[in-house]
Design a protein around this motif. Structure first.
Motif, PDB file in Angstrom:
ATOM      1  N   PRO A  49       1.127  -0.925   0.131  1.00  0.00           N
ATOM      2  CA  PRO A  49      -0.190   0.180   0.126  1.00  0.00           C
ATOM      3  C   PRO A  49       0.640   1.159  -0.224  1.00  0.00           C
ATOM      4  N   LEU A  50       0.555   1.960  -1.182  1.00  0.00           N
ATOM      5  CA  LEU A  50       0.780   2.961  -0.971  1.00  0.00           C
ATOM      6  C   LEU A  50       0.719   4.432   0.269  1.00  0.00           C
ATOM      7  N   ASN A  51       1.145   4.206   1.548  1.00  0.00           N
ATOM      8  CA  ASN A  51       0.890   4.476   2.476  1.00  0.00           C
ATOM      9  C   ASN A  51       2.007   4.752   3.837  1.00  0.00           C
ATOM     10  N   PHE A  52       2.257   5.738   3.805  1.00  0.00           N
ATOM     11  CA  PHE A  52       2.977   5.842   4.821  1.00  0.00           C
ATOM     12  C   PHE A  52       2.688   5.107   6.591  1.00  0.00           C
ATOM     13  N   LYS A  53       1.486   4.498   6.974  1.00  0.00           N
ATOM     14  CA  LYS A  53       1.479   3.818   8.038  1.00  0.00           C
ATOM     15  C   LYS A  53       1.201   2.344   8.193  1.00  0.00           C
ATOM     16  N   PHE A 244      -1.560 -13.218 -11.943  1.00  0.00           N
ATOM     17  CA  PHE A 244      -2.151 -11.903 -12.428  1.00  0.00           C
ATOM     18  C   PHE A 244      -2.973 -10.472 -12.385  1.00  0.00           C
ATOM     19  N   GLY A 245      -3.620 -10.344 -13.139  1.00  0.00           N
ATOM     20  CA  GLY A 245      -3.796  -9.354 -12.669  1.00  0.00           C
ATOM     21  C   GLY A 245      -5.740  -9.023 -11.959  1.00  0.00           C
ATOM     22  N   ARG A 246      -6.668 -11.046 -12.606  1.00  0.00           N
ATOM     23  CA  ARG A 246      -6.949 -11.569 -11.046  1.00  0.00           C
ATOM     24  C   ARG A 246      -7.341 -12.738 -10.008  1.00  0.00           C
ATOM     25  N   LEU A 252      -7.836  -5.753  -5.928  1.00  0.00           N
ATOM     26  CA  LEU A 252      -7.669  -4.568  -4.933  1.00  0.00           C
ATOM     27  C   LEU A 252      -6.248  -3.500  -5.221  1.00  0.00           C
ATOM     28  N   ARG A 253      -4.906  -3.754  -4.689  1.00  0.00           N
ATOM     29  CA  ARG A 253      -4.355  -2.469  -5.410  1.00  0.00           C
ATOM     30  C   ARG A 253      -4.176  -1.812  -6.125  1.00  0.00           C
ATOM     31  N   THR A 258      -3.770   3.375  -2.013  1.00  0.00           N
ATOM     32  CA  THR A 258      -3.303   3.701  -0.530  1.00  0.00           C
ATOM     33  C   THR A 258      -3.903   3.095   0.055  1.00  0.00           C
ATOM     34  N   TYR A 259      -5.067   1.733   0.000  1.00  0.00           N
ATOM     35  CA  TYR A 259      -5.225   1.327   0.872  1.00  0.00           C
ATOM     36  C   TYR A 259      -4.686   0.107   1.255  1.00  0.00           C
TER      37      TYR A 259
END
Length: 499
Positions: A49-53, A244-246, A252-253, A258-259
């Motif tokens: 996740p692109l999230n600082f937490k 892959f994409g499925r 989800l990502r 960011t989630y």
């Protein structure tokens, strides 16, 4: 030509001679571009996740910086030409600072998020109601209601599930699919069931079947042991068994970069449509502490359509009543243990340990008011031989209720049932107990399994007096024998029928 003169008298000695390589600017650009490619590949594989937490985010950043350093060293040629080392060191100042900031941020974030500094916040992460009465609030079980309680545990479900695949073999899907090891217990039209997704048997089977998807899912009726394969008109194309994409996590990502996500559970709505219920979590204490659910993403398992729903809406809107599992059981146990440990501060949890409680080693599920509750025993941290009560937590709303009932731990009740001569001789083992209200008596109900994992008998053990043990080849026989023991021990309230 005059020789190079170096003045060694100056403080600090001679300065390093910085010699840039040919086309230095181009090599910096190439290093950056290769690092970006590495970042894209790492993101696709790691899915942070692109999230600082999120700890994973800092690991992802460290990989990008390390890749830049590696490519810079390669393009500069420092491995074969040591004269470029001073130039390379200068180029690594900024990446070094970035790594230092990452390490400092993670270190400080870990410390300020720990219970040592925030014990009070950890103790309040879950609200627990304690003004409860077991006999009044837990539905009483009678001969009729026993037909709707789960008599099987996950282990038995895992034994039964593969039997349903025979129906696929009849349609030509021989050995194409297997059972995915995820057994979500839900209430489906008033019946406790476990729903089990499928997976491809191997990568070759995935290649030959992926266009149609997984043909259905398995439903195990936990009350009567009936196992059914539910076939779908359109196959399931999004799951943890995909690639892959499925792949569910990647799907989800890419939609929610960011989630932060917790566990994902497989559920079906009232019409039998399959969905993945994916908990979006947040850190509520400091930078990394106090994991809690902020909302859910409902993913249609067939077409991948996603819907984000805030947690308060999930709790209050009747539209989402069919969802049974939002909060993962392990997360609920973790939160209650914070509540039980830190009510009187951090140091008390280690030194004095006054009024410090933790859950017992395992948990199970019980249906109540069309919701599924996770329950487990609660014991003093200084005494692991008995329980002080039970905690029941709604897996959709996180409503938590503590029932003060002193008695035997679940493992002690299992040992009591397994210790009977006839059970010991047969070699049966007890499932993790189900907590029931029988004649206003807290009672452990267990199935007794043979070596093959099949249910052969049933047992009931009184929680407060666990030497009271009744068994039977059927639920009815077990129940009748238990009522007799209650009367003999003067524990019958007069509500138990004479069977």
């Amino acid at each position: 030509m005059d020789p190079i003169k170096v003045d060694f008298s100056k403080k600090g000695g001679p300065k390093e001679i910085v010699i840039p390589p040919d086309k230095a600017a181009l090599k910096i650009v190439l290093s950056v571009l290769c690092s970006l490619v590495t970042a894209a590949i790492a993101f696709y594989i790691m899915l942070p996740p692109l999230n600082f937490k999120a700890y994973e985010f800092y690991g992802f950043l460290a990989i990008i910086v390390a890749s830049y350093a590696l490519f810079s060293a390669i393009f500069t040629g420092v491995f074969s030409k040591p004269e470029y080392l001073p130039y390379f060191k200068r180029q690594m100042i900024v990446p070094g600072v970035i790594v230092g900031v990452i390490a400092l941020t993670v270190g400080i974030g870990y410390l300020v998020s720990s219970p040592f500094f925030s014990a009070s916040s950890y103790s309040q992460i879950i609200d627990v109601r304690t003004d409860s009465n077991f006999a009044d609030e837990i539905d009483k079980q009678d001969a009729e209601s026993f037909s709707n309680i789960p008599k099987l545990d996950e282990g038995v479900a895992a034994t039964l599930a593969p039997r349903a695949l025979g129906k696929l073999a009849e349609k030509g899907y021989v050995s194409q699919f297997s059972v995915y090891p995820l057994y979500t217990q839900i209430n489906y039209k008033g019946t406790p069931v476990r729903v089990v997704p499928l997976q491809y048997s191997n990568i070759i089977k995935w290649l030959t079947n992926r266009s149609e998807g997984l043909p259905g899912y398995i439903v195990i009726d936990m009350a009567n042991e009936v196992t059914t394969l539910k076939e779908l008109d359109s196959g399931i194309k999004y799951s943890p068994a995909e690639h892959f994409g499925r792949l569910l996590k990647r799907h989800l990502r890419m939609q929610y970069p960011t989630y932060m996500f917790g566990s994902s559970s497989f559920e079906i709505d009232d019409e039998g449509n399959p969905y993945w219920i994916c908990a979006r979590v947040d850190k509520t204490i400091g930078l990394f502490g106090g994991t809690d659910v902020k909302g859910i993403v409902i993913v249609n398992a067939i077409d991948g359509k996603c819907e984000y729903v805030p947690i308060e809406t999930v709790k209050s809107d009747a539209k989402y009543q069919w969802i049974d599992r939002v909060y993962d059981s392990d997360l609920l146990v973790e939160q209650y243990n914070y509540y039980g440990r830190y009510q009187k501060g951090f140091w008390n949890s280690i030194l004095g340990q006054e009024d410090v409680y933790v859950t017992t080693e395992d948990y199970s599920y019980i249906a109540q008011n069309d919701d599924v509750y996770m329950y487990t025993g609660v014991t003093s941290v200084t005494n692991d031989q008995s329980i002080t009560g039970f905690i029941m937590i709604n897996q959709r709303t996180k409503e938590a209720v503590y029932y003060s009932v002193a008695g035997a731990k679940e493992q002690s009740a299992q040992a009591s049932a397994e210790g009977l001569d006839e059970i010991k001789a047969a070699g049966y083992t007890a499932t993790f107990p189900l907590l029931l209200n029988i004649s206003n008596q807290p009672t452990y109900f267990m199935a007794l399994k043979d070596y093959a994992g099949l249910v052969k008998m049933y047992a009931m053990v009184n929680v407060q007096q666990y030497q009271i043990v009744a068994t039977g080849a059927s639920v009815e026989e077990c129940q009748s024998n238990y009522y007799k023991l209650l009367r003999q021990n003067k524990l019958d309230t007069g509500e138990a029928p004479i069977l």
